[in-house]
Write a protein that holds these residues in place. Structure first.
Motif, short mmCIF file in Angstrom:
data_model
loop_
_atom_site.label_atom_id
_atom_site.label_comp_id
_atom_site.label_asym_id
_atom_site.label_seq_id
_atom_site.Cartn_x
_atom_site.Cartn_y
_atom_site.Cartn_z
N HIS A 50 -2.69 3.83 6.44
CA HIS A 50 -3.11 3.05 5.28
C HIS A 50 -4.44 3.53 4.69
N ASN A 90 -0.33 2.87 0.81
CA ASN A 90 0.76 2.10 1.40
C ASN A 90 0.41 0.61 1.50
N LEU A 91 -0.28 0.11 0.48
CA LEU A 91 -0.73 -1.28 0.51
C LEU A 91 0.42 -2.27 0.29
N LEU A 114 1.51 -3.09 3.63
CA LEU A 114 0.51 -3.93 4.29
C LEU A 114 0.63 -5.38 3.81
#
Length: 902
Positions: A498, A515-516, A519
């Motif tokens: 991330h 890659n939020l 998340l």
């Protein structure tokens, strides 16, 4: 019909020992070089190939982090002295092992002679909570399964126990050769088996949702009878419809658990058992047990929530819709990290949840764990919101132990330090709900606070924080460990997956986040955060928040040194009226206590400012000022200005405090291209005008620092929506005038008022007397347009008496009011402090003006500009004589300078 499944990921290549694709050749070579001679007898290339396949479509940062994670696990195994304790029967190599941390590891050359004798040694597990079972299915490529918590969370396909077993096998050529032959024989036996096998894919997906149940794999033998569960699987995998249906999911897990338990009973020779048809790998068994417990907990919470929610109607205060949503979300899940923006009422939501659970009899005992400085605030909020019994844990160890022991029903409020000291009593209390305030206190895995909090296992867990992540993703993971330890698994992959590399070659450099979406998706189930702009239409017109600030020991010592001389003067006033110098001396001491409550940096401003003025406000410099309010202000402005994008007014009675404040946040604002401006009596009128214009029209001007010179006649409601008071004024009318700069006609947003109060200081006692709306010195400053009005002195002294520490006053009553020593407290401007005992008991005429008395005198005087252009001057009677003498002297001076008529 037979469905085949492997314990390994379905995405793995058929032969992992083959050379990887060419694009990974350099990655493989680099990782192998870094791993050589670091894993005992296990060849580096075997582990590297294992990692390359387990990491799937990731990048080098993730793959390198995976190798580091494996190395840490090997280090733990060596440090704990883990060794093979039991192994498969006979000469078998593949099969079930256990490990133990007791005993001395045998030399490698003797390992091959074990021959199963480890079974006898394996009976001793005194150092283990339980012996985990590790099943080795292959060594080239590695295929293993373990029921330890690390295996089912790490997504590595191995754990420290598996590494110990692999080291045991790779340490002998004979074992390696035998493992190859056994693999083929096991595959042949399974092809015609009449049983079903349940396995689990340990590779957790890189993106999207994380559902460990989706990793279950079912291999059904030809004659196996599993109609109860087989329909829930499609192609050996759990059907999507089952995963998305809460009840069907729970029923599947319950059925699998029953079959696995029956198989275990059969192995132990239970009498009267039914025919058993399901074998499960250790990791599949662990996943079924853990996920079933989670599903059943949610079902219990949902059922309890239906009974609890109606009790919210009996709260003493009304919940706003978003607050009710937060309470209901917690009640339905039982575990939640509530990370609402500052000022949205996290404390109220927590108390409401406790109220509903207690009144519905879902829980009987609970704890609130908060920083020590916030305990009084929690008590006040609690008592204003609900009648559910609550008490603050305090006193000697014996008194605290009695509080825990005597709690049958209700809640206790304790601080983190008490949790560490009273852990045994807290554990024995067995609270059913724990609320964790300022949950960032457990952001570091290595701290005792984190360890002791995570040792608590209540059914209901609520963590509150406005800053769930202050610096690093690992901090968020540590906080979430107590709420949901799977949401961000695996931990080793969190940062590399991330975090965007800075690309400048710097060690640990970060160029941002990536890659939020993944998340956020994985946090959605356990974290609730609402920002202010999302709920503006629900917010009240004005919200007042008291922010307790804990003083440093140095502040406390300096503050308390002045309590006794203040108490002496108060006691003296009961016997006779204070003389003018005595009253001024009292005002000096009280004012000095207020300054110390702001910070020793303000008290010693002239001494420290030249060195601090141009320095960067790092942590060491801030701590050296012994002014925790500056640190709190940095945090507060970070939330209000940087996160919420609001403009803020900051008030203090003293410009020196404002200069320290502006210095302490200058770098925080500058990092976003922002700045602050001043509006005090020290600026020229043109500069003040420019500051007001910039504050309204320049988006870069985010903060205005004001003294009470800006407390009247200044309209800022179209610029700012938050007000911070660095200290409580003597007169609550002044407080309202400050707030009135932004809380007035034309303000289109709800406003927030934050009052910083140093706990244990004169400020806290002033705040306690003022209350929410009541004036501390009501009637003292009551004047008319054209006169200086002096009110009754005893009224003020009576209130001052209430500000003095009771212990100090009691001590004086017991010992009598002797003469005050000459050094009973230094005056603010450095005068000798002996005035109180150098003047007669009564002073019928104004005393000569002493410059040392001027600061305290003007602190007691209030000047207000009126709407018609005039001014009103108000002061207590003891200052009247000196003030009039000053005015008369100025009048004579001006008259002497006036031009004489020709």
């Amino acid at each position: 019909m037979q469905t085949t499944v492997s314990a390994r990921s379905s995405t793995l290549a058929a032969d992992a020992s083959a050379a990887p694709p060419e694009p990974l050749a350099e990655t493989r070579a680099t990782l192998i070089e870094g791993a050589r001679r670091r894993f005992g007898a296990i060849p580096a290339e075997v582990l590297v190939d294992h990692v390359l396949e387990r990491c799937g479509a990731s990048d080098f940062a993730v793959r390198a982090a995976a190798m580091e994670a494996l190395e840490r696990r090997w280090t733990f195994a060596e440090r704990e002295g883990l060794t093979v304790a039991t192994r498969p029967g006979g000469d078998a190599v593949l099969g079930a092992y256990t490990t133990s941390r007791h005993g001395v590891r045998a030399k490698r050359k003797g390992k091959g002679k074990d021959k199963g004798g480890g079974r006898a040694r394996g009976r001793r597990f005194r150092g283990e909570a339980r012996p985990y079972t590790t099943v080795l299915e292959d060594v080239r490529p590695i295929a293993a399964s373990c029921d330890c918590p690390d295996f089912v969370r790490s997504s590595l396909g191995v754990c420290k126990h598996a590494l110990v077993v692999l080291d045991f096998v790779f340490g002998s050529r004979a074992k390696l050769a035998r493992a190859g032959r056994e693999r083929d024989a096991i595959a042949d036996r399974r092809s015609g088996a009449s049983t079903a096998r349940l396995g689990w894919d340990p590779v957790l997906p890189l993106s999207g949702e994380l559902d460990r149940v989706a990793g279950l794999r079912l291999e059904v033998g030809g004659r196996a009878r599993l109609s109860r569960v087989a329909d829930a699987f499609v192609g050996g995998r759990v059907a999507r419809a089952v995963l998305g249906d809460v009840e069907r999911r729970r029923e599947l897990l319950a059925s699998l658990n029953a079959l696995i338990s029956a198989k275990a009973d059969a192995k132990r020779g239970s009498a009267g058992r039914a025919r058993v048809e399901l074998e499960a790998s250790p990791s599949a068994r662990a996943i079924v047990v853990e996920e079933l417990e989670r599903a059943e907990r949610r079902a219990r919470c949902a059922k309890a929530a239906a009974k609890a929610v109606p009790h919210l109607r009996s709260l003493a205060r009304r919940l706003y819709p978003y607050q009710r949503e937060g309470v209901e979300r917690f009640l339905s899940t039982g575990r939640l990290l509530l990370a609402d923006d500052m000022g949205l009422g996290k404390t109220t939501q927590a108390i409401a949840a406790c109220h509903a659970l207690f009144e519905s009899r879902a829980v009987r005992r609970g704890l609130v764990i908060a920083p020590a400085s916030l305990k009084p605030q929690w008590l006040r909020e609690w008592q204003e919101t609900t009648r559910v019994p609550v008490a603050v844990v305090d006193g000697t160890p014996e008194a605290r132990a009695r509080q825990y022991r005597d709690l049958d029903e209700g809640f206790l409020i304790l601080n983190y330090e008490q949790l560490l000291r009273d852990a045994e009593h807290v554990s024995r209390l067995a609270p059913e709900i724990v609320v964790l305030d300022e949950a960032q206190r457990i952001k570091n895995y290595a701290t005792k606070s984190a360890a002791y909090v995570k040792a608590l296992t209540p059914a209901y867990r609520l963590a509150l924080t406005g800053t769930p992540m202050e610096n690093r993703l690992e901090e968020l993971a540590s906080v979430l460990d107590w709420i949901d330890d799977v949401a961000l698994a695996p931990k080793w992959r969190l940062v590399p997956w991330h975090t965007e590399s800075a690309g400048d070659g710097s060690a640990g450099g970060s160029g941002g986040a990536r890659n939020l979406v993944t998340l956020r998706t994985r946090l959605a189930g356990c974290l609730l955060r609402r920002v202010r702009k999302e709920v503006l239409d629900q917010l009240p017109a004005r919200t007042d928040t008291r922010l307790p600030v804990e003083m440093t020991p140095q502040q406390t010592d300096a503050h308390d040194e002045l309590t006794l001389p203040i108490a002496r003067l108060v006691q003296r006033s009961k016997k006779r009226p204070l003389s003018q110098p005595e009253f001024l001396r009292l005002m000096q001491l009280l004012t000095q206590q207020r300054i110390i409550a702001n910070g020793l940096g303000q008290l010693r401003f002239d001494e420290i400012w030249p060195a601090y003025r141009d320095a960067r406000p790092d942590a060491m410099l801030l701590e050296g000022l012994f002014a925790p309010k500056l640190i709190e202000l940095r945090r507060l402005l970070g939330d209000l200005v940087l996160e919420q994008g609001r403009k803020v007014v900051v008030f203090s009675q003293w410009r020196r405090m404002l200069r320290l404040c502006e210095w302490s946040v200058r770098d925080v604002l500058a990092a976003r291209g922002l700045r602050g401006v001043f509006f005090t009596g020290a600026e020229k009128p043109s500069q003040r005008t420019r500051s007001v214009v910039d504050f309204h029209d320049d988006p870069r001007t985010a903060v205005m620092f004001l003294t009470d010179a800006g407390g009247v006649g200044l309209n800022l409601q179209r610029a700012a929506s938050a007000c911070i008071n660095l200290e409580m004024p003597w007169n609550p009318a002044v407080l309202e005038q400050r707030i009135g700069r932004i809380y007035r006609l034309g303000q289109k947003q709800p406003i927030d008022v934050f009052n910083l109060v140093s706990e244990g200081s004169i400020e806290a006692r002033i705040a306690g007397l003022v209350g929410a709306k009541q004036a501390l010195f009501s009637g003292l400053f009551d004047g008319t347009t054209d006169e200086v009005r002096f009110d009754c002195a005893p009224s003020m002294l009576t209130r001052v008496e209430r500000l003095v520490e009771p212990s100090a006053a009691a001590d004086l009553v017991e010992r009598g009011d002797g003469a005050a020593p000459a050094d009973e407290g230094a005056a603010i401007d450095g005068s000798d402090g002996a005035l109180a005992d150098q003047v007669p008991a009564a002073a019928p005429t104004p005393a000569p003006i002493d410059r040392g008395m001027l600061p305290a005198m003007f602190d007691a005087v209030r000047v207000e500009r009126l709407g018609d252009g005039g001014i009103r001057i108000e002061a207590p009677p003891e200052v009247a004589g000196t003030l009039l003498s000053l005015f008369e002297g100025m009048s004579k001076l001006l008259a002497s300078c006036a031009p004489r008529p020709s």
